[in-house]
Design a protein around this motif. Structure first.
Motif, short mmCIF file in Angstrom:
data_model
loop_
_atom_site.label_atom_id
_atom_site.label_comp_id
_atom_site.label_asym_id
_atom_site.label_seq_id
_atom_site.Cartn_x
_atom_site.Cartn_y
_atom_site.Cartn_z
N ALA A 109 100.70 -6.78 17.41
CA ALA A 109 101.07 -7.94 18.23
C ALA A 109 100.89 -9.18 17.37
CB ALA A 109 100.18 -8.03 19.47
N TYR A 116 102.42 -12.54 25.90
CA TYR A 116 102.24 -11.13 26.27
C TYR A 116 101.65 -10.98 27.68
CZ TYR A 116 103.52 -9.66 21.58
OH TYR A 116 104.22 -9.44 20.42
N TYR A 190 95.36 -11.79 23.80
CA TYR A 190 95.35 -10.56 23.01
C TYR A 190 94.32 -9.59 23.57
CZ TYR A 190 93.99 -7.43 19.18
OH TYR A 190 93.65 -6.32 18.43
N ASP A 422 106.70 -4.28 14.65
CA ASP A 422 105.69 -4.79 15.53
C ASP A 422 106.26 -4.78 16.95
OD1 ASP A 422 107.59 -6.76 15.06
OD2 ASP A 422 106.18 -8.37 14.68
N LEU A 423 105.48 -5.20 17.94
CA LEU A 423 105.95 -5.15 19.32
C LEU A 423 107.15 -6.07 19.54
CD1 LEU A 423 102.52 -5.07 21.18
CD2 LEU A 423 104.18 -3.19 20.98
#
Length: 582
Positions: A109, A116, A190, A422-423
């Protein structure tokens, strides 16, 4: 006659046991008397599986390993292919290559693609079950200050960092862990994402600060700052690493202004310098962890390929790091983007890279340690993807097939920790590593891309142990076989060619049940062969990107094992198959 012979064999075994013979070191055999012939499984005595020893490359990353119970999905009957074939896959249930770590399915992330907190995104990440998510992500790690508000920076950093050529970088900026704008991610969010997705973290602390810092003792200052993060983390995170790709000339701190440095550091970083500094960081961070009652593991950055003639970074990096750091690292960190950099590679080039590069990566790191007289350590591949550009390769179904091959090779080569990059990544349409779309023209943010579905089905339908498998009759079909702790056996088949294939599957040392189930994944017809879609058992997306919205509830195809196990593997396609146990 078969029953009579088996019965006599059983009596003989009983007599040997009764007479007190010493136990043999080879696996035991299990005897049965009536198994249907021609069902793709064993028809006579079988050898029970035995787990291999723990490889150094796996180490503590296999701590907490647990067996996996297969959850059979809903099914729909499917006819077997009728075409004759000479392609045969044989999987041996008794030959275990490696246990499969849940830490292999991780992701990254970064802090520049939103907070997110989007409910749909979080649900998809939870469904994907990455288990481990790395942050703050890539090169940003070396300019990241976790506790500062937006727009601020420490007083002891330069206004401008240096480019690789030594000129000031007018675009210099530092990153904060408290940016609350919608386009960024706070450190708190996060941690929240980890909790929501039932994942753990791996955190990359800012090593670059030890190089470009302007204080009297920049190394100790940066190490103390990293240790303060460990204290703030308070035991939530076990895995840490010092810096990101610090051998590269693109990284903050690779080159510094020696006229401003106050502790006599060289202008260009070396592996020996990083290794020496690593020990300072590790000592401070472990002391901080002990103060909060936590145990942490700390990784050191090394190269994945030969660095003796590195034209974009430190030469002989691994030799210097390992000699200087000695036994201090708990693990070594490598990154690999597999394909030639920025090349418009074909599917054939892309799909050939996992097998070739994964084995050589392990070999190179081990050779480096041995040459430096340093101990071998577990390996973490905490960034991987492809670099191919020009035909939308990175957002295509081919990238998903590459992901399956990469995971298979990582398990075969006894990795137990990996995080894909990555995401979400950005809006470079077609040249974007993100598993989910972000700022892509005409596509809603956080739409899953094809690779998402390949990763989802791999983890769901690959067991907890890889077992050996082999292919005859074709160089285009790759197989990775697995077993579940609950008794089922599975095979993942990849077709690297542009022609459909039909494959027979046979299991050794395994009694198949009455049915086998499978999912077939293939690209669409758009932008062939680099389709932005994936069809799962012929179900596709409602829009122009990704796969079916109901991917978690799609029925699997089901066929009888009577007469054998046989499936069609489409061009550039993947089949995830699991056979019932007897």
């Amino acid at each position: 006659m078969k029953l009579k012979i088996t019965y006599m064999y059983a009596i003989l075994i009983a007599l040997i046991t009764f007479t007190g013979c010493k136990k043999e070191t080879k696996p035991d055999t299990t005897i049965v008397t009536a198994v249907e012939a021609g069902n793709g499984g064993a028809t006579g005595p079988i050898t029970s599986p035995t787990d291999p020893g723990l490889a150094v490359s796996q180490g503590f990353f296999l701590d907490g390993w647990a067996g996996k119970t297969f959850a059979k999905p809903g099914t729909v009957n499917a006819e077997k292919p009728t075409a004759a074939t000479t392609i045969n896959v044989t999987a041996d249930f008794a030959q275990v290559i490696s246990k499969v770590s849940k830490n292999l399915f991780g992701n990254n992330a970064n802090p520049f693609t939103g907070q997110y907190t989007d409910a749909g995104l979080v649900q998809n990440i939870s469904n994907l079950s990455p288990n481990i998510i790395r942050a703050p992500g890539g090169s940003i790690s070396d300019i990241y200050f976790y506790d500062l508000p937006a727009g601020s920076k420490p007083t002891d950093v330069p206004a401008q960092l240096l480019k690789a050529d030594g000129t000031p970088d007018a675009s210099t900026g530092y990153w904060s862990g408290k940016v609350t704008d919608s386009w960024s991610m706070t450190l708190d969010n996060y941690y929240a994402l980890l909790q929501k997705s039932n994942s753990t973290g791996i955190i990359t602390v800012n090593y670059g600060y030890a190089r470009y810092g302007l204080s009297e003792h920049p190394v100790e200052t940066a190490a103390h700052y990293a240790a303060q993060w460990v204290r703030k983390d308070n035991g939530r995170t076990k895995l840490w690493e010092v810096g990101n790709e610090n051998f590269g000339n693109w990284e903050a701190g690779y080159r510094i202004d020696v006229s401003k440095n106050k502790d006599g550091q060289p202008e260009i970083i070396t592996g020996q310098l990083y290794g020496t500094h690593f020990k300072v960081f590790a000592d401070s961070m472990r002391k901080a962890a002990a103060e909060v009652g936590a145990t942490i593991k700390i990784g050191a950055v090394v190269t994945e390929t030969d660095d003796k003639n590195n034209s974009t970074g430190g030469k002989d990096w691994n030799a210097g790091v390992m000699a200087a750091a000695g036994a201090s690292p708990d693990f070594y960190v490598v990154h690999n983007y597999y394909t030639p950099y920025n090349q418009n590679s074909t599917p054939e080039v892309i799909l050939a890279t996992p097998a070739a590069h994964t084995a050589s990566m392990v070999s190179w790191v081990n050779q480096s340690a041995q040459a430096a007289g340093a101990p071998l350590k577990p390996l973490a591949l905490d960034e991987w993807n492809i670099f191919s550009t020009g035909s939308r390769q990175q957002v295509s179904s081919i990238c998903g097939v590459h992901a399956v091959l990469t995971l298979g090779e990582l398990i075969k080569n006894q990795f137990s920790m990996a995080c894909r990059w990555d995401l979400a990544n950005g809006g470079s349409d077609g040249n974007d590593h993100g598993l989910f779309s972000y700022n892509q023209d005409g596509v809603a943010n956080f739409t899953p891309r094809p690779a998402f579905y390949y990763l989802y089905y791999f983890q769901k339908y690959f067991g907890d142990r890889m077992i050996s498998s082999s292919v005859t009759g074709s160089n285009d079909i790759i197989s990775y076989a697995s077993s579940f702790n609950s008794g089922e056996a599975g095979v993942t088949l990849i077709n690297k060619s542009n022609a459909d294939k039909v494959v027979n599957i046979n299991f050794k040392n395994y009694y198949t049940g009455s049915n086998y189930i499978y999912y077939t994944l293939k690209g669409g017809t758009d932008n062939a062969p680099f389709s932005g879609k994936v069809l799962i058992n012929n179900n596709g997306p409602a829009g122009a990107v990704g796969g079916p919205a109901n991917y978690t509830s799609l029925a699997a195809y089901s066929s009888s094992t009577s007469g054998g196990i046989k499936v069609a593997v489409p061009a550039y396609g993947v089949v995830f198959l699991v056979a019932d146990k007897k």
